[in-house]
Motif scaffolding. Structure first.
Motif: not given
Length: 258
Positions: A157-173
């Motif tokens: 699940v950590m891998s999925i979170t990393l590969s599909k990180a969503g958000g806008i600018d700072e949130e994604q980072d």
């Protein structure tokens, strides 16, 4: 006693919300399969059926999330994380049936789907707080808890979170940064074991480390980590990406040193 009651209230709310989300997701997947089958037999009515199905799914999604608002879920997750960190609630939490399963499901809650920006940000916060809860459980958990996390697919699940990180600018980072840091710290603990004053101690757990790395590989995390190793815009992401890669490459080094 009051602390235990707060944990129970939070976990009941989280599990109930996750069950509703999971059931709704499964129902929609089943309806989608039925819809596609009917469409194949009735191409003429495809457009009308699709529009009706899309509207119905949107209504169901809004109904599901209104059962317990996203803000309420976030608040309960935050409360649970605080109980784990500051009130030694880790042992109590891990004994609650379905809680780990619920937290793992919420880490990828509605990931990859987008509605209004406000709702998207609320969903990001649900995922973030779920990840913090899991991270707190991992940080303050003993050997038994590490084993249960691996069994439940924490690395995956950590891998999925990393590969599909969503958000806008700072949130994604921030999602990428926290994902890399969680992977790195988790693997480091399994590789080297623990022996300090603020966490439960345990010996190196090489079998759990290997299984976790397999979970990472199954979800393609290696490629994402390598991509972030060349991140030119965020030095912290680059640092943790390199550290995570080192932990993966050195899977057997700690065992050889024992």
């Amino acid at each position: 006693m009051e602390s235990n009651q707060e944990v129970q209230i939070s976990t009941n709310a989280i599990i109930s919300f996750t069950d509703s989300y999971t059931q709704n997701k499964q129902r929609k997947e089943k309806e989608l399969l039925e819809f596609e089958s009917k469409s194949a037999r009735a191409i003429i009515s495809f457009t009308d059926s699709y529009a009706q199905n899309k509207q119905r799914k949107q209504n169901e999604q809004q109904e599901s999330e209104s059962t317990l608002s996203l803000a309420q879920v976030t608040s309960r997750l935050e409360s649970l994380s605080n109980q784990i960190q500051y009130n030694n609630g880790c042992k109590l939490v891990i004994q609650i049936p379905k809680l780990l399963q619920s937290l793992i499901a919420l880490v990828t809650f509605r990931i990859g789907t987008h509605l209004k920006q406000e709702i998207d940000l609320q969903r990001i916060e649900v995922r973030r707080q779920s990840r913090w809860c899991l991270s707190s459980i991992q940080v303050y958990g003993d050997e038994q808890i590490q084993s249960e996390l691996v069994r439940q697919g924490y690395g995956r699940v950590m891998s999925i979170t990393l590969s599909k990180a969503g958000g806008i600018d700072e949130e994604q980072d921030e999602e990428i940064y926290n994902g890399l840091r969680s992977i790195s710290r988790f693997l480091r603990g399994l590789h080297a074991g623990r022996n300090n004053d603020y966490q439960p101690s345990f010996q190196p757990l090489p079998l759990l480390a290997r299984r976790s790395i397999e979970q990472l590989e199954e979800e393609g995390a290696n490629e994402e980590i390598e991509a972030q190793m060349n991140n030119r815009y965020n030095g912290l992401i680059k640092v943790w990406a390199n550290d995570a890669k080192d932990m993966i490459l050195n899977c057997f080094i700690y065992r050889r040193r024992r």
